[in-house]
Design a protein around this motif. Structure first.
Motif, short mmCIF file in Angstrom:
data_model
loop_
_atom_site.label_atom_id
_atom_site.label_comp_id
_atom_site.label_asym_id
_atom_site.label_seq_id
_atom_site.Cartn_x
_atom_site.Cartn_y
_atom_site.Cartn_z
N PHE A 116 -48.89 41.03 35.78
CA PHE A 116 -49.67 41.40 34.60
C PHE A 116 -49.89 42.91 34.61
CE2 PHE A 116 -50.69 36.99 35.31
CZ PHE A 116 -50.82 36.46 34.03
N MET A 117 -50.06 43.48 33.41
CA MET A 117 -50.52 44.86 33.29
C MET A 117 -51.81 44.86 32.50
SD MET A 117 -48.87 48.36 31.71
CE MET A 117 -47.47 48.43 32.80
N VAL A 118 -52.85 45.44 33.12
CA VAL A 118 -54.14 45.57 32.47
C VAL A 118 -54.37 47.05 32.19
CG1 VAL A 118 -56.61 45.06 32.59
CG2 VAL A 118 -54.98 43.60 33.81
N THR A 119 -54.69 47.39 30.95
CA THR A 119 -54.89 48.78 30.55
C THR A 119 -56.33 48.98 30.09
OG1 THR A 119 -52.57 48.93 29.85
CG2 THR A 119 -54.09 50.65 29.07
N VAL A 146 -51.14 47.44 37.40
CA VAL A 146 -50.13 46.39 37.55
C VAL A 146 -50.61 45.43 38.65
CG1 VAL A 146 -47.71 45.88 38.00
CG2 VAL A 146 -48.34 48.01 36.86
N ILE A 147 -50.67 44.13 38.30
CA ILE A 147 -51.27 43.14 39.20
C ILE A 147 -50.34 41.93 39.35
CG2 ILE A 147 -53.30 41.72 39.64
CD1 ILE A 147 -54.84 43.41 37.65
N PRO A 148 -49.91 41.61 40.57
CA PRO A 148 -49.14 40.38 40.76
C PRO A 148 -50.03 39.16 40.59
CG PRO A 148 -49.50 41.48 42.87
CD PRO A 148 -50.03 42.40 41.81
N SER A 149 -49.48 38.14 40.01
CA SER A 149 -50.21 36.89 39.79
C SER A 149 -50.32 36.13 41.11
CB SER A 149 -49.50 36.04 38.75
OG SER A 149 -50.10 34.78 38.62
N VAL A 192 -46.16 40.69 32.16
CA VAL A 192 -45.04 41.64 32.08
C VAL A 192 -43.84 41.19 32.92
CG1 VAL A 192 -46.39 43.66 31.47
CG2 VAL A 192 -46.16 43.03 33.88
N GLY A 193 -43.71 39.90 33.15
CA GLY A 193 -42.52 39.41 33.86
C GLY A 193 -42.60 39.62 35.36
N VAL A 194 -41.50 40.08 35.95
CA VAL A 194 -41.40 40.15 37.41
C VAL A 194 -41.94 41.46 37.98
CG1 VAL A 194 -39.47 38.55 37.56
CG2 VAL A 194 -39.03 40.99 37.23
N GLY A 195 -42.37 42.38 37.16
CA GLY A 195 -43.04 43.56 37.66
C GLY A 195 -42.21 44.83 37.70
N LEU A 196 -40.92 44.73 37.97
CA LEU A 196 -40.10 45.93 38.14
C LEU A 196 -40.07 46.77 36.86
CD1 LEU A 196 -38.22 47.68 39.80
CD2 LEU A 196 -36.30 46.22 39.09
N SER A 197 -39.96 46.12 35.70
CA SER A 197 -39.89 46.86 34.44
C SER A 197 -41.17 47.67 34.21
CB SER A 197 -39.64 45.91 33.27
OG SER A 197 -40.69 44.95 33.18
N SER A 198 -42.31 47.14 34.63
CA SER A 198 -43.58 47.85 34.48
C SER A 198 -43.60 49.11 35.33
CB SER A 198 -44.75 46.95 34.86
OG SER A 198 -44.83 45.85 33.99
N PHE A 199 -43.15 49.00 36.56
CA PHE A 199 -43.12 50.18 37.43
C PHE A 199 -42.11 51.20 36.94
CE2 PHE A 199 -44.90 47.11 40.60
CZ PHE A 199 -46.09 47.78 40.80
N GLN A 200 -41.00 50.74 36.37
CA GLN A 200 -40.03 51.68 35.80
C GLN A 200 -40.64 52.41 34.61
OE1 GLN A 200 -36.88 48.85 35.07
NE2 GLN A 200 -35.75 49.45 36.90
#
Length: 353
Positions: A96-99, A163-166, A225-233
């Motif tokens: 997840f992404m929390v803003t 960015v937070i892993p579920s 946000v899916g598996v997380g990598l796209s958020s970090f990118q």
């Protein structure tokens, strides 16, 4: 031996005196230091880095970079290094992404006391998320918080992307509790508590004073946000490459600068034209205070929690023996122009006159 100067830095050098005259009251010590660093970046003929190719024995010198994190010419390697480290921490779970966003009424505080305000944002949001997680008694969270100070139009707009892993790790039972891939926390509840705690923290801070006309409703966005990598990118693109890439500055005259940006809702490319001095200040107001850490890891994503992450990966059924270490470069690398091999850094040098 001087390097190619970015368009922004060239403008900064040409209009430095006028900028100082018009914005002297807003140019704090950190901004002035960034200006000096950027104007000398790769332009000091007496300072250079020495490189050697072990394959063909070619030697080469490059003009020294300033290393300032606000400089558009520096720290590109830092971006890829950060992404490599975050990728190495990824868990095979949904993310997840929390803003958390501050209302525009707080821009004046961000200009006058950026370090104090931004430190409070990190403290309040991290404690808030930990408290929300503790209510469910499933263990602790791990998360990464990244401070952004601008919106797409480059106006001052402080917000934190987290960015937070579920899932949660229960240290007492050494168990991993699988999270819901569709739901983390209620965004409206987060926003209500965010508002209350941030206002209380500002009220108790010796440097800060609450602005007037604070809205009753604040905005917190919480999305999967899916598996997380796209958020970090996505986050890495904004971390260490300056506020506005040179490629987005599309027209410069003696009076005005035009740059392009992608509109948030429509994703269409738009342009914005400003007087030169106003444009320079628009970018410089995002210079971060010295010593402020704009990326912070918490819980089992902390840098010193590697052993704990390995335990979690084992609980998730991951073969940790097959994991390769992140590909982290210690500094910017150069390719040999003769044989295309990576050159070795030999040290810094200074020409004697």
């Amino acid at each position: 031996m001087g390097g190619i100067m970015s368009q922004f830095i060239a403008l900064l050098g040409h209009y430095q005196a006028q900028l100082e005259q018009q914005y002297s009251g807003l140019l704090n010590q950190d901004i002035r230091r960034a200006i000096i660093d950027m104007l000398h970046c790769k332009q000091d003929e007496s300072r250079y880095s020495q490189w050697h190719c072990g394959h063909c024995l070619h030697d080469q010198q490059h003009p020294a970079s300033c290393g300032n994190r606000s400089c558009p010419q520096c720290l590109h390697q830092t971006t890829s290094n950060w992404l490599a480290k975050q990728t190495d921490k990824l868990l095979p779970v949904h993310y997840f992404m929390v803003t958390f966003t501050l209302p525009y009424q707080f821009r004046v505080l961000a200009q006058k006391h950026p370090k104090a305000l931004y430190q409070l944002m990190f403290k309040v949001t991290s404690n808030l998320l930990k408290d929300f997680a503790s209510r469910e008694d499933k263990g602790s969270l791990g998360f990464t918080s990244v401070l952004h100070t601008h919106n797409r139009k480059r106006e001052l707009h402080p917000h934190l992307h987290i960015v937070i892993p579920s899932g949660r790790y229960d240290a007492s039972k050494k168990q991993w509790h699988k999270g819901d891939k569709r739901y983390l926390f209620n965004a409206f509840s987060l926003a209500k508590v965010w508002r209350g705690r941030m206002m209380e923290a500002i009220n108790h801070h010796p440097q800060l004073t609450l602005p007037t006309n604070i809205p009753n409703k604040w905005v917190v966005d919480c999305r999967k946000v899916g598996v997380g990598l796209s958020s970090f990118q996505y986050l890495s693109r904004y971390l260490y490459r300056g506020v506005l890439p040179d490629k987005d500055i599309i027209h410069i005259t003696d009076e005005e600068v035009t740059f392009r940006y992608k509109e948030g809702g429509t994703h269409l490319m738009k342009t914005r034209t400003l007087p030169v001095l106003k444009f320079l200040w628009l970018i410089l107001q995002h210079v971060l205070p010295k010593g402020l850490q704009r990326v912070r890891d918490y819980g089992f994503l902390r840098g010193n929690a590697k052993r704990l992450r390995l335990q979690i990966l084992l609980l998730l059924g991951v073969n940790v023996a097959s994991k390769s270490p992140p590909n982290v470069m210690k500094r910017t690398s150069f390719i040999c122009p003769c044989c295309q091999h990576i050159m070795q850094f030999m040290g810094m040098g200074r020409l004697s006159h």
